[in-house]
Motif scaffolding. Structure first.
Motif, PDB file in Angstrom:
ATOM      1  N   THR A 110      31.874  46.226  45.972  1.00  0.00           N
ATOM      2  CA  THR A 110      32.290  44.884  45.376  1.00  0.00           C
ATOM      3  C   THR A 110      31.434  43.797  45.626  1.00  0.00           C
ATOM      4  OG1 THR A 110      33.871  44.873  47.190  1.00  0.00           O
ATOM      5  CG2 THR A 110      34.804  45.763  45.224  1.00  0.00           C
ATOM      6  N   GLN A 111      30.300  44.231  46.451  1.00  0.00           N
ATOM      7  CA  GLN A 111      29.342  43.043  46.964  1.00  0.00           C
ATOM      8  C   GLN A 111      30.294  42.310  47.920  1.00  0.00           C
ATOM      9  OE1 GLN A 111      28.327  41.655  42.912  1.00  0.00           O
ATOM     10  NE2 GLN A 111      26.138  42.127  43.547  1.00  0.00           N
ATOM     11  N   ASN A 112      30.816  42.787  48.892  1.00  0.00           N
ATOM     12  CA  ASN A 112      31.635  42.348  49.921  1.00  0.00           C
ATOM     13  C   ASN A 112      32.652  41.435  49.304  1.00  0.00           C
ATOM     14  OD1 ASN A 112      32.273  41.765  52.636  1.00  0.00           O
ATOM     15  ND2 ASN A 112      30.830  39.947  52.785  1.00  0.00           N
ATOM     16  N   PHE A 113      33.386  41.907  48.265  1.00  0.00           N
ATOM     17  CA  PHE A 113      34.561  41.334  47.519  1.00  0.00           C
ATOM     18  C   PHE A 113      34.010  39.945  46.959  1.00  0.00           C
ATOM     19  CE2 PHE A 113      36.272  43.894  50.916  1.00  0.00           C
ATOM     20  CZ  PHE A 113      37.276  44.769  50.086  1.00  0.00           C
ATOM     21  N   HIS A 114      32.988  39.829  46.404  1.00  0.00           N
ATOM     22  CA  HIS A 114      32.355  38.654  46.075  1.00  0.00           C
ATOM     23  C   HIS A 114      33.160  38.009  44.844  1.00  0.00           C
ATOM     24  CE1 HIS A 114      29.357  36.042  43.999  1.00  0.00           C
ATOM     25  NE2 HIS A 114      28.747  35.961  45.212  1.00  0.00           N
ATOM     26  N   VAL A 115      33.162  36.693  44.901  1.00  0.00           N
ATOM     27  CA  VAL A 115      33.947  35.879  43.780  1.00  0.00           C
ATOM     28  C   VAL A 115      33.955  36.235  42.400  1.00  0.00           C
ATOM     29  CG1 VAL A 115      32.726  34.044  43.724  1.00  0.00           C
ATOM     30  CG2 VAL A 115      34.942  33.841  43.047  1.00  0.00           C
ATOM     31  N   ASP A 116      32.527  36.656  42.036  1.00  0.00           N
ATOM     32  CA  ASP A 116      32.308  37.011  40.673  1.00  0.00           C
ATOM     33  C   ASP A 116      32.830  38.359  40.263  1.00  0.00           C
ATOM     34  OD1 ASP A 116      30.843  34.876  40.397  1.00  0.00           O
ATOM     35  OD2 ASP A 116      28.692  35.497  40.985  1.00  0.00           O
ATOM     36  N   ASN A 117      33.014  39.138  41.300  1.00  0.00           N
ATOM     37  CA  ASN A 117      33.526  40.539  40.954  1.00  0.00           C
ATOM     38  C   ASN A 117      35.283  40.457  40.688  1.00  0.00           C
ATOM     39  OD1 ASN A 117      31.240  41.978  40.815  1.00  0.00           O
ATOM     40  ND2 ASN A 117      30.999  42.118  42.871  1.00  0.00           N
ATOM     41  N   CYS A 118      35.808  39.367  41.143  1.00  0.00           N
ATOM     42  CA  CYS A 118      37.224  39.268  41.310  1.00  0.00           C
ATOM     43  C   CYS A 118      37.473  39.048  39.529  1.00  0.00           C
ATOM     44  CB  CYS A 118      37.765  37.977  42.014  1.00  0.00           C
ATOM     45  SG  CYS A 118      39.469  37.891  42.157  1.00  0.00           S
ATOM     46  N   ILE A 119      38.634  40.286  39.274  1.00  0.00           N
ATOM     47  CA  ILE A 119      39.180  40.222  37.781  1.00  0.00           C
ATOM     48  C   ILE A 119      40.648  39.818  37.802  1.00  0.00           C
ATOM     49  CG2 ILE A 119      37.290  41.577  37.065  1.00  0.00           C
ATOM     50  CD1 ILE A 119      39.160  44.037  37.468  1.00  0.00           C
ATOM     51  N   GLY A 120      41.168  39.689  38.912  1.00  0.00           N
ATOM     52  CA  GLY A 120      42.530  39.282  38.767  1.00  0.00           C
ATOM     53  C   GLY A 120      43.286  38.937  40.129  1.00  0.00           C
ATOM     54  N   ARG A 121      44.609  38.534  40.100  1.00  0.00           N
ATOM     55  CA  ARG A 121      45.051  38.368  41.322  1.00  0.00           C
ATOM     56  C   ARG A 121      46.676  38.631  41.215  1.00  0.00           C
ATOM     57  NH1 ARG A 121      45.022  34.189  45.283  1.00  0.00           N
ATOM     58  NH2 ARG A 121      42.859  33.416  44.626  1.00  0.00           N
ATOM     59  N   GLY A 122      46.972  39.340  42.076  1.00  0.00           N
ATOM     60  CA  GLY A 122      48.721  39.769  42.043  1.00  0.00           C
ATOM     61  C   GLY A 122      49.524  39.085  43.189  1.00  0.00           C
ATOM     62  N   GLY A 123      50.548  39.407  43.523  1.00  0.00           N
ATOM     63  CA  GLY A 123      51.517  38.805  44.306  1.00  0.00           C
ATOM     64  C   GLY A 123      51.046  38.965  45.714  1.00  0.00           C
ATOM     65  N   PHE A 124      50.391  40.200  45.866  1.00  0.00           N
ATOM     66  CA  PHE A 124      49.955  40.557  47.256  1.00  0.00           C
ATOM     67  C   PHE A 124      48.533  40.585  47.678  1.00  0.00           C
ATOM     68  CE2 PHE A 124      53.892  42.683  46.182  1.00  0.00           C
ATOM     69  CZ  PHE A 124      54.785  42.193  47.164  1.00  0.00           C
ATOM     70  N   GLY A 125      47.624  40.083  46.715  1.00  0.00           N
ATOM     71  CA  GLY A 125      46.018  40.234  46.957  1.00  0.00           C
ATOM     72  C   GLY A 125      45.412  40.039  45.540  1.00  0.00           C
ATOM     73  N   LYS A 126      44.201  40.129  45.656  1.00  0.00           N
ATOM     74  CA  LYS A 126      43.079  39.984  44.735  1.00  0.00           C
ATOM     75  C   LYS A 126      42.567  41.268  44.440  1.00  0.00           C
ATOM     76  CE  LYS A 126      41.667  35.395  45.851  1.00  0.00           C
ATOM     77  NZ  LYS A 126      40.503  34.474  46.264  1.00  0.00           N
ATOM     78  N   VAL A 127      42.285  41.505  43.027  1.00  0.00           N
ATOM     79  CA  VAL A 127      41.521  42.600  42.596  1.00  0.00           C
ATOM     80  C   VAL A 127      40.281  42.475  41.856  1.00  0.00           C
ATOM     81  CG1 VAL A 127      41.981  44.539  40.567  1.00  0.00           C
ATOM     82  CG2 VAL A 127      43.935  43.168  41.602  1.00  0.00           C
ATOM     83  N   TYR A 128      39.259  43.504  42.340  1.00  0.00           N
ATOM     84  CA  TYR A 128      38.175  43.236  42.346  1.00  0.00           C
ATOM     85  C   TYR A 128      37.367  44.519  41.260  1.00  0.00           C
ATOM     86  CZ  TYR A 128      38.364  39.979  46.144  1.00  0.00           C
ATOM     87  OH  TYR A 128      38.383  38.767  46.934  1.00  0.00           O
ATOM     88  N   LYS A 129      36.659  44.293  40.857  1.00  0.00           N
ATOM     89  CA  LYS A 129      35.816  45.390  39.886  1.00  0.00           C
ATOM     90  C   LYS A 129      34.445  45.707  40.729  1.00  0.00           C
ATOM     91  CE  LYS A 129      33.322  46.213  35.464  1.00  0.00           C
ATOM     92  NZ  LYS A 129      32.954  45.668  33.997  1.00  0.00           N
ATOM     93  N   GLY A 130      34.109  47.105  40.787  1.00  0.00           N
ATOM     94  CA  GLY A 130      32.905  47.446  41.714  1.00  0.00           C
ATOM     95  C   GLY A 130      32.400  48.593  40.840  1.00  0.00           C
ATOM     96  N   ASN A 131      31.247  49.135  41.677  1.00  0.00           N
ATOM     97  CA  ASN A 131      30.273  50.218  41.474  1.00  0.00           C
ATOM     98  C   ASN A 131      30.332  50.979  42.688  1.00  0.00           C
ATOM     99  OD1 ASN A 131      29.820  49.782  38.447  1.00  0.00           O
ATOM    100  ND2 ASN A 131      28.498  48.107  39.248  1.00  0.00           N
TER     101      ASN A 131
END
Length: 649
Positions: free
Chosen positions: A352-373
């Motif tokens: 996720t490139q260290n949970f980079h903001v550009d890879n953030c694809i959503g946010r839930g009640g308990f945290g963020k969701v990231y796309k990655g390879n």
């Protein structure tokens, strides 16, 4: 307190046991004898059904506890146990079916535990072979849940300290579910006691399991039970009772005190040497492989929490809430280590490139969701990583719940689990990637034809039916947050139900079909009856699914309806149906595609899902059958027209 309905004549008990014949004995303790027999008793399950005698009765196999009257405190303990068993309401506590107080006899009748008591297994190596590590973990979790209930979750903020947790007090039913017994020396804390200690005379409980602080000072706290439970954990880990002499090669010490030796070994890092030989296979000196036993992460988690439970001071011991979480974590590690390996935090950060903001694809009640390879063998796999936000100390239970469901309840229409991470205060669940994203963003997409929409509805209904039926499991799942945002789509439009953080796992054979819980879910989808009463049932999911069906049908979200109409979609649909305008709500871009019979069948079953009364909502099986019927009606259009089926789909 009216107890007449629970009184059982001594004559009936003598007749059932052939005057307390030895052949009915299943256990003999210092203070009582246990018998198993067939006996008529008060029918608690059908207590509302009255017979001529005033109360419903049933004939069943029961356990009869005959207290030895020469025991000094026998009467006080007899009355205490009756009081406690009437107060408590928990599926992992033995149910009081009746009692007898005649002719100096003091007898309690409880439900049967067909697999006997845990203590007998610890006394017999051959019997212990039945208890795999996974079974032992589940028994521990059952007992931990009971203690957490007694300490923190009783009605009217009551608190009970059991004071006598040991293997002989734990019955095992036909499904190996643990049931706690023996409340004779238990203590009901005074109101508003909170965390202050109660100075109480030391009971006649199991001294090998008793909190040493309590034994020495009479200082009784919830943590006294925690110590006793820690001793039980060590017994199940080592496969022997606390009073049996134990020897540790590393400690060079033999004592009749399992806790003392185990604690010493823990600090020396050698506790694995004491693991029950049944759970491991020796290979060569100082090394072993675990066959039916714990994997590394399960073992480490279990040993760590067991050691914390038997800490020297009461203040150092964890609460049972913490113990439950850690044991659930140990079970997750054990059940699924092979199929779903842990993924290192380093690998997830790399993906996720260290949970980079550009890879953030959503946010839930308990945290963020990231796309990655994620590196996967020689290739790369696209994944989605949900990262728990631990800053506020919330969400850990949701993390464990979601992980448990994704590990245990596998279905083609439930989002697939790739793996998970639980290290350095980071908790991450890694899922398969659904390229088309969530359904809520595609509701008004014209490429989503009526046939595609029907297929999505059928697939989600299939997943829900699987969860509600608990197919192949002993527990059903109530999702509790069904909405189009939690329905993900693959490139081929295949639906995947996701986001199980709020879900509830409930035993299939639970006496009640509802769960009392603070209402959770998303406004616009939430069952109004659940919101009002706090009573959660599988029908609450049906209501939410009804909203989803109409969103798919209308091509509009419940939030969009609220924005324009001032109320959510369910009210909007009801108003249109009452006005006779139900056909006007269909998404205009698909209106011409829908065959009349398909339209009517869909509308009727979707509308039933939104009924205010739970009893009038359909089951998932019925919903699935009617949606399939609507699909069949739609497919039949190809027989009457020249339109190719692939154009409809």
């Amino acid at each position: 307190m009216k107890l007449e309905h629970l009184k059982i004549p001594l004559g009936d008990i003598k007749l059932a046991t052939n005057n307390f014949s030895d052949r009915y004995i299943i256990a003999v303790r210092d203070n009582y004898t246990l018998y198993r027999a067939e006996l008529e008793h008060f029918d608690k399950e059908n207590s509302d059904t009255m017979n001529k005698g005033g109360h419903s009765k049933r004939y069943d196999t029961v356990v009869i506890k005959r207290i030895h009257s020469e025991h000094d405190m026998c009467r006080e303990e007899f009355l205490t146990e009756i009081k406690m068993l009437i107060i408590v309401k928990n599926r992992n506590i033995l149910t009081l079916l009746g009692f007898c107080d005649e002719c100096s006899e003091m007898i309690l009748v409880t439900d049967n535990v067909s697999n006997g008591y845990l203590g007998k297994y610890l006394e017999n190596m051959d019997a212990m072979r039945i208890l795999t590590w996974e079974k032992r973990l589940k028994i521990c979790i059952d007992v931990a849940h009971v203690l957490n209930y007694l300490h923190y979750e009783m009605e009217e903020q009551k608190v009970i300290i059991h004071c006598d947790i040991s293997s002989h007090k734990i019955g095992l039913d036909e499904n190996w579910r643990a049931k706690i017994a023996d409340f004779g020396v238990s203590v009901l804390l005074p109101p508003n006691q909170k965390d202050e200690a109660l100075y109480h005379s030391v009971t006649n409980g199991s001294m090998r399991h008793a909190d040493p602080v309590y034994k020495m000072t009479g200082r009784l706290k919830r943590e006294s039970d925690v110590y006793s439970f820690g001793t039980l954990l060590l017994e199940l880990l080592c496969g022997k009772k606390a009073c049996v002499p134990v020897y540790c090669n590393y400690c060079k010490e033999s004592r009749n005190n399992l806790v003392h030796v185990a604690t010493k070994c823990f600090f020396m890092g050698t506790l694995e040497e004491m693991i029950d030989p049944i759970l491991k296979e020796e290979t060569h000196e100082n090394n072993f492989i675990l066959n039916r036993g714990p994997n590394k992460d399960s073992l480490h988690t279990f040993i760590t929490i067991a050691n914390q439970c038997v800490a020297e001071t009461q203040e150092q011991r964890p609460t049972m809430k913490v113990v439950v979480k850690e044991l659930q974590k140990a079970l997750l590690f054990q059940e699924n280590n092979k199929d779903n390996p842990l993924i290192s935090l380093e690998d997830i950060k790399l993906a996720t490139q260290n949970f980079h903001v550009d890879n953030c694809i959503g946010r839930g009640g308990f945290g963020k969701v990231y796309k990655g390879n994620l590196q996967d063998g020689d290739g790369v796999r696209t994944i989605v990583a949900k990262r728990l936000d631990t800053r506020f100390g919330q969400g850990e239970q949701e993390f464990l719940t979601e992980l448990q469901i994704l590990l245990e309840y596998k279905h083609e229409n439930i989002i697939g689990l790739v793996g998970y991470c639980d290290e350095k205060d980071e908790k991450v669940i890694v899922y398969e990637y659904a390229p088309k994203g969530s359904l809520d963003k595609l509701l008004n997409n014209t490429s989503l034809t009526w046939m595609k929409r029907l297929n999505i509805c059928i697939e989600v209904a299939s997943a829900l039916d699987f969860l509600h039926a608990g197919l192949g499991k002993q527990a059903k799942v109530v999702h509790r947050d069904i909405k189009t945002a939690n329905i993900l789509l693959n490139n081929d439009w295949k639906a995947k139900l996701a986001d199980f953080g709020l879900s509830v796992i409930s035993p299939i054979n639970q006496e009640s079909d509802y769960i009392i819980n603070s209402a959770c879910g998303t406004p616009g989808y939430l069952d109004p009856l659940y919101k009002k009463s706090g009573f959660l049932t599988i029908e609450s999911d049906i209501y939410s699914f009804g909203v989803v069906l109409f969103e798919i049908f209308c091509g509009r979200s419940t939030f969009e309806i609220w924005k324009h109409e001032g109320h959510y979609l369910a009210r909007f649909i009801k108003n249109r149906f009452d006005e006779g305008k139900k056909d006007e709500v269909v998404f205009k871009q698909i209106r011409e595609q829908i065959m009349p019979k398909s339209l009517t069948t869909f509308q009727e079953i979707a509308y039933q899902c939104l009924h205010y009364e739970r009893e009038k909502r359909p089951t998932t099986k019925k919903v699935l059958a009617q949606l399939t019927k609507a699909w069949v009606f739609q497919v039949s259009i190809t027989k009457a027209t020249s339109v190719p089926l692939n154009e409809l789909i």
